[in-house]
Write an enzyme that holds these catalytic residues in place. Sequence first.
Site, mmCIF file in Angstrom:
data_model
loop_
_atom_site.group_PDB
_atom_site.id
_atom_site.type_symbol
_atom_site.label_atom_id
_atom_site.label_comp_id
_atom_site.label_asym_id
_atom_site.label_seq_id
_atom_site.Cartn_x
_atom_site.Cartn_y
_atom_site.Cartn_z
ATOM 1 N N GLU A 1 0.822 -1.199 0.000
ATOM 2 C CA GLU A 1 0.000 0.000 0.000
ATOM 3 C C GLU A 1 0.860 1.255 0.000
ATOM 4 O O GLU A 1 1.958 1.276 0.541
ATOM 5 C CB GLU A 1 -0.916 0.003 1.228
ATOM 6 C CG GLU A 1 -1.977 -1.069 1.102
ATOM 7 C CD GLU A 1 -2.838 -1.222 2.332
ATOM 8 O OE1 GLU A 1 -4.015 -1.572 2.180
ATOM 9 O OE2 GLU A 1 -2.356 -1.003 3.451
ATOM 10 N N CYS B 1 -1.521 5.816 9.929
ATOM 11 C CA CYS B 1 -0.272 5.189 10.357
ATOM 12 C C CYS B 1 -0.540 3.863 11.036
ATOM 13 O O CYS B 1 -1.352 3.785 11.946
ATOM 14 C CB CYS B 1 0.422 6.007 11.429
ATOM 15 S SG CYS B 1 1.024 7.548 10.905
ATOM 16 N N CYS C 1 6.520 -7.102 7.379
ATOM 17 C CA CYS C 1 7.648 -6.580 8.170
ATOM 18 C C CYS C 1 8.184 -7.721 9.028
ATOM 19 O O CYS C 1 7.409 -8.551 9.512
ATOM 20 C CB CYS C 1 7.180 -5.432 9.066
ATOM 21 S SG CYS C 1 8.540 -4.589 9.916
ATOM 22 N N CYS D 1 6.318 -4.994 16.209
ATOM 23 C CA CYS D 1 5.884 -3.961 17.150
ATOM 24 C C CYS D 1 4.427 -4.233 17.517
ATOM 25 O O CYS D 1 3.589 -4.438 16.634
ATOM 26 C CB CYS D 1 6.060 -2.580 16.539
ATOM 27 S SG CYS D 1 7.766 -2.294 16.018
ATOM 28 N N CYS E 1 1.355 -2.234 16.007
ATOM 29 C CA CYS E 1 1.345 -1.949 14.565
ATOM 30 C C CYS E 1 0.661 -3.075 13.792
ATOM 31 O O CYS E 1 0.972 -4.246 13.988
ATOM 32 C CB CYS E 1 2.783 -1.775 14.087
ATOM 33 S SG CYS E 1 2.919 -1.617 12.298
ATOM 34 N N CYS F 1 3.179 8.546 1.297
ATOM 35 C CA CYS F 1 3.753 7.599 2.250
ATOM 36 C C CYS F 1 3.932 6.266 1.523
ATOM 37 O O CYS F 1 2.963 5.697 1.027
ATOM 38 C CB CYS F 1 2.781 7.454 3.425
ATOM 39 S SG CYS F 1 3.271 6.203 4.610
HETATM 40 N N1 SAH Z 1 9.025 0.453 10.089
HETATM 41 C C1 SAH Z 1 9.234 1.848 10.175
HETATM 42 C C2 SAH Z 1 8.335 2.651 9.270
HETATM 43 C C3 SAH Z 1 6.881 2.256 9.166
HETATM 44 S S1 SAH Z 1 5.827 2.564 10.528
HETATM 45 C C4 SAH Z 1 9.091 2.307 11.585
HETATM 46 O O1 SAH Z 1 8.624 1.541 12.431
HETATM 47 O O2 SAH Z 1 9.471 3.440 11.869
HETATM 48 C C5 SAH Z 1 5.453 4.306 10.428
HETATM 49 C C6 SAH Z 1 5.059 4.919 11.787
HETATM 50 O O3 SAH Z 1 3.726 4.540 12.170
HETATM 51 C C7 SAH Z 1 5.981 4.466 12.906
HETATM 52 O O4 SAH Z 1 6.332 5.524 13.747
HETATM 53 C C8 SAH Z 1 5.110 3.492 13.624
HETATM 54 O O5 SAH Z 1 5.570 3.300 14.910
HETATM 55 C C9 SAH Z 1 3.751 4.151 13.532
HETATM 56 N N2 SAH Z 1 2.632 3.254 13.825
HETATM 57 C C10 SAH Z 1 2.580 1.923 13.654
HETATM 58 N N3 SAH Z 1 1.374 1.446 14.050
HETATM 59 C C11 SAH Z 1 0.657 2.490 14.489
HETATM 60 C C12 SAH Z 1 -0.675 2.631 14.991
HETATM 61 N N4 SAH Z 1 -1.480 1.594 15.091
HETATM 62 N N5 SAH Z 1 -1.098 3.872 15.321
HETATM 63 C C13 SAH Z 1 -0.287 4.932 15.175
HETATM 64 N N6 SAH Z 1 0.979 4.862 14.689
HETATM 65 C C14 SAH Z 1 1.458 3.652 14.357
HETATM 66 FE FE1 SF4 Z 2 7.512 -2.968 11.254
HETATM 67 FE FE2 SF4 Z 2 5.299 -1.761 12.122
HETATM 68 FE FE3 SF4 Z 2 7.388 -2.018 13.759
HETATM 69 FE FE4 SF4 Z 2 7.531 -0.298 11.680
HETATM 70 S S1 SF4 Z 2 6.143 -0.158 13.445
HETATM 71 S S2 SF4 Z 2 9.095 -1.789 12.339
HETATM 72 S S3 SF4 Z 2 6.311 -1.436 10.148
HETATM 73 S S4 SF4 Z 2 6.174 -3.713 12.892
#
Ligand code: SAH
Ligand code: SF4
Length: 390
Positions: A114, A367, A134, A138, A141, A127
């Site tokens: 996406e 995000c 991934c 996290c 996420c 974006c």
């Molecule tokens: N993997 C990279 C980039 C992708 S995530 C990283 O982790 O930085 C992009 C941003 O969205 C990151 O700051 C991540 O922590 C945030 N993010 C992920 N899941 C989210 C959620 N459910 N609500 C708000 N932000 C989130």
């Molecule tokens: Fe991967 Fe989501 Fe963690 Fe970014 S925030 S490193 S996309 S699992």
Amino acid sequence: MDAPITQDVLTLPRKMPEGGKLNLVGLTRAQLAEALIAMGTPERQAKMRVGQIWQWIYHWGVQDFDAMTNLAKGYRAELAAHFEIARPEIVSRQVSEDGTRKYLLRIAGGHEVEAVYIPEESRGTLCISSQVGCSLTCSFCHTGTQKLVRNLTPAEIVGQVLVARDDLGEWPEPGAPRNETRLVSNVVLMGMGEPLYNFENVRDAMKVVMDGEGLSISRRRITLSTSGVVPEIARTAQEIGCLLAVSFHATTDEVRDKLVPINKRWNIKTLLDALREYPRLSNSERITFEYVMLKGVNDSDADARRLVKLIAGIPAKINLIPFNEWPGAPYERSDWARIEAFADIVHKAGYASPIRTPRGEDIMAACGQLKSATERGRASRAEIAAQAGL
Ligand code: SAH
Ligand code: SF4
């Protein structure tokens, strides 16, 4: 047992795709020259031809060699016989009430990623994704619940920018005055995947995106977000030179271990040491600290105070991200008053602390909500451990 944090090397090799035509999108200038010479272009002409073709692909957005009118007809036919100018295919496009556009794109192997376009008053941010899924997990996420399928190639990363410009009708018209306000003015690597676990491809793609004869998006309008892959941070400064954002999200190792498990490998202190060097190495101003606001988990006044202490001395902006919910998510968004109180403490300590307004929530484009529906879910943690021989 937690999923192992490893760098999976799953990139497709740069090979001739089915049908035997090499995609020119995403090649560096040197690789493009090499491909043209291999096709029979005389070496002394290669540089000029690269310049011409580059402009057609990245300045004018053409997809057909026949449109390259400053090249001889025979040469165009030869190019068409050997190469293609291919983009990911748009499977679906959703437009949110607030104008945000989410593209679901199909790439080689039938995989889907996406990209999200976010229009604002004075700029437009695209974006983009760097991986299918991934390898990290996290816990807040949505992408983290989808296992890593593979790295995106430079063509697929650059292709996301091309597709957005196609869809927005943003390629210049020959002879028309240059449009100074750009629709896609900024690029953020904040979609699916961890860009620093696909370093070379992301670097090569960003070089193409920055090139002044083509898409011409300056390195100061590109932000790469990492969860904290410490060994690649200095290289990002030196070899890409874009702005850096870091998914910080917690102020103690105990909490960050749970939210961003890569913290067990490179903890807060190690990460901050690498970040302190970044502005000097990349000659950029400040680092963005992303901080997702999770109710009762990381959102107290004490957290805010610890945060400003930890980052003291680092030129920084703190982006507070209200948690975006997804089905089955184990967290809740902090209350608005709590987010504002947190922002206030950070602000009084001298840091910009914008609260990121969730965009495109109605289409799950915000995000951390991205996840391609066609991919299988992540294997259970036990399965992953078994696969890794643990
Ligand atoms: N993997 C990279 C980039 C992708 S995530 C990283 O982790 O930085 C992009 C941003 O969205 C990151 O700051 C991540 O922590 C945030 N993010 C992920 N899941 C989210 C959620 N459910 N609500 C708000 N932000 C989130
Ligand atoms: Fe991967 Fe989501 Fe963690 Fe970014 S925030 S490193 S996309 S699992």
